[in-house]
Design a protein around this motif. Structure first.
Motif, PDB file in Angstrom:
ATOM      1  N   SER A  69       0.811  -1.220   0.000  1.00  0.00           N
ATOM      2  CA  SER A  69       0.000   0.000   0.000  1.00  0.00           C
ATOM      3  C   SER A  69       0.844   1.269   0.000  1.00  0.00           C
ATOM      4  O   SER A  69       0.294   2.366  -0.164  1.00  0.00           O
ATOM      5  CB  SER A  69      -0.941   0.001   1.196  1.00  0.00           C
TER       6      SER A  69
ATOM      7  N   ILE B 135      -0.176   3.057 -11.461  1.00  0.00           N
ATOM      8  CA  ILE B 135      -1.334   3.237 -10.590  1.00  0.00           C
ATOM      9  C   ILE B 135      -0.837   3.619  -9.211  1.00  0.00           C
ATOM     10  O   ILE B 135       0.045   2.954  -8.645  1.00  0.00           O
ATOM     11  CB  ILE B 135      -2.227   1.972 -10.583  1.00  0.00           C
TER      12      ILE B 135
ATOM     13  N   THR C 133      -1.205   4.718  -5.021  1.00  0.00           N
ATOM     14  CA  THR C 133      -1.719   3.997  -3.863  1.00  0.00           C
ATOM     15  C   THR C 133      -3.226   4.201  -3.685  1.00  0.00           C
ATOM     16  O   THR C 133      -3.893   3.372  -3.084  1.00  0.00           O
ATOM     17  CB  THR C 133      -0.991   4.436  -2.596  1.00  0.00           C
ATOM     18  N   ASN C 134      -3.754   5.301  -4.214  1.00  0.00           N
ATOM     19  CA  ASN C 134      -5.202   5.523  -4.104  1.00  0.00           C
ATOM     20  C   ASN C 134      -5.930   5.247  -5.415  1.00  0.00           C
ATOM     21  O   ASN C 134      -7.086   5.643  -5.589  1.00  0.00           O
ATOM     22  CB  ASN C 134      -5.517   6.940  -3.606  1.00  0.00           C
ATOM     23  N   GLY C 135      -5.254   4.569  -6.337  1.00  0.00           N
ATOM     24  CA  GLY C 135      -5.920   4.093  -7.538  1.00  0.00           C
ATOM     25  C   GLY C 135      -5.901   5.013  -8.740  1.00  0.00           C
ATOM     26  O   GLY C 135      -6.535   4.713  -9.763  1.00  0.00           O
ATOM     27  N   ARG C 136      -5.175   6.117  -8.653  1.00  0.00           N
ATOM     28  CA  ARG C 136      -5.092   7.006  -9.806  1.00  0.00           C
ATOM     29  C   ARG C 136      -4.196   6.367 -10.860  1.00  0.00           C
ATOM     30  O   ARG C 136      -3.095   5.907 -10.549  1.00  0.00           O
ATOM     31  CB  ARG C 136      -4.547   8.359  -9.397  1.00  0.00           C
ATOM     32  N   THR C 137      -4.637   6.381 -12.089  1.00  0.00           N
ATOM     33  CA  THR C 137      -3.910   5.712 -13.164  1.00  0.00           C
ATOM     34  C   THR C 137      -3.328   6.700 -14.168  1.00  0.00           C
ATOM     35  O   THR C 137      -3.813   7.822 -14.325  1.00  0.00           O
ATOM     36  CB  THR C 137      -4.821   4.721 -13.913  1.00  0.00           C
TER      37      THR C 137
ATOM     38  N   SER D 100      -4.690  -2.257 -12.947  1.00  0.00           N
ATOM     39  CA  SER D 100      -5.462  -2.354 -11.711  1.00  0.00           C
ATOM     40  C   SER D 100      -4.583  -2.979 -10.635  1.00  0.00           C
ATOM     41  O   SER D 100      -3.616  -3.671 -10.948  1.00  0.00           O
ATOM     42  CB  SER D 100      -6.728  -3.186 -11.927  1.00  0.00           C
ATOM     43  N   ARG D 101      -4.950  -2.725  -9.389  1.00  0.00           N
ATOM     44  CA  ARG D 101      -4.201  -3.308  -8.287  1.00  0.00           C
ATOM     45  C   ARG D 101      -5.158  -3.886  -7.268  1.00  0.00           C
ATOM     46  O   ARG D 101      -6.267  -3.385  -7.075  1.00  0.00           O
ATOM     47  CB  ARG D 101      -3.272  -2.268  -7.650  1.00  0.00           C
ATOM     48  N   ASP D 102      -4.697  -4.929  -6.595  1.00  0.00           N
ATOM     49  CA  ASP D 102      -5.466  -5.589  -5.551  1.00  0.00           C
ATOM     50  C   ASP D 102      -4.603  -5.587  -4.292  1.00  0.00           C
ATOM     51  O   ASP D 102      -3.667  -6.378  -4.185  1.00  0.00           O
ATOM     52  CB  ASP D 102      -5.818  -7.012  -5.984  1.00  0.00           C
ATOM     53  N   THR D 103      -4.951  -4.709  -3.374  1.00  0.00           N
ATOM     54  CA  THR D 103      -4.137  -4.565  -2.166  1.00  0.00           C
ATOM     55  C   THR D 103      -4.222  -5.800  -1.275  1.00  0.00           C
ATOM     56  O   THR D 103      -3.270  -6.132  -0.573  1.00  0.00           O
ATOM     57  CB  THR D 103      -4.565  -3.316  -1.393  1.00  0.00           C
TER      58      THR D 103
ATOM     59  N   VAL E 155      -0.698  -6.493  -9.090  1.00  0.00           N
ATOM     60  CA  VAL E 155      -1.047  -5.447 -10.043  1.00  0.00           C
ATOM     61  C   VAL E 155      -1.162  -6.106 -11.411  1.00  0.00           C
ATOM     62  O   VAL E 155      -0.287  -6.868 -11.813  1.00  0.00           O
ATOM     63  CB  VAL E 155      -0.029  -4.294 -10.048  1.00  0.00           C
TER      64      VAL E 155
END
Length: 117
Positions: A30, A51, A53-57, A70-73, A78
């Motif tokens: 994270s 991407i 940590t808060n999902g901005r790409t 995309s990422r899956d914490t 990723v």
């Protein structure tokens, strides 16, 4: 020990899809901006997508509208979904993890994607 392990590369026909995945271990996921880079023969390594940590790409112009990161914490992964692939997308794709506060980053070993009929 930090490890970034890519998977999902291979041979794909033009116009087809391919999904790459990168599994990260040894880091606090994270706290890292995750990215996918690629390097074609004789070319410099270039950023494909990232991407935060808060999902901005962020995407390279050449892949906008075709690729999605995309990422899956929860899983520390990723992914890069690649659609409408073109021969010029052929390259070794690398996963990258860059800490939000510290300099330097980690790299995976790379996975080859070849787009050819």
């Amino acid at each position: 020990q930090v490890q970034l392990v890519e998977s999902g590369g291979g041979l794909v026909q033009p116009g087809g899809p391919q999904r790459l995945s990168c599994a990260a271990s040894g880091i606090i996921f994270s706290l890292y901006v995750m990215g996918w880079y690629r390097q074609a023969p004789g070319q410099q390594r270039e950023l494909v997508a990232s991407i935060t940590t808060n999902g901005r790409t962020n995407y390279a112009d050449s892949v906008k509208g075709r690729f999605a990161i995309s990422r899956d914490t929860a899983k520390n992964t990723v992914d890069l979904q690649m659609n409408s692939l073109k021969p010029e997308d052929t390259a070794v794709y690398y996963c990258n993890a860059a800490h939000i506060l510290q300099r330097g980053s980690y790299w995976g070993q790379g996975t080859q994607v070849t787009v050819s009929s």
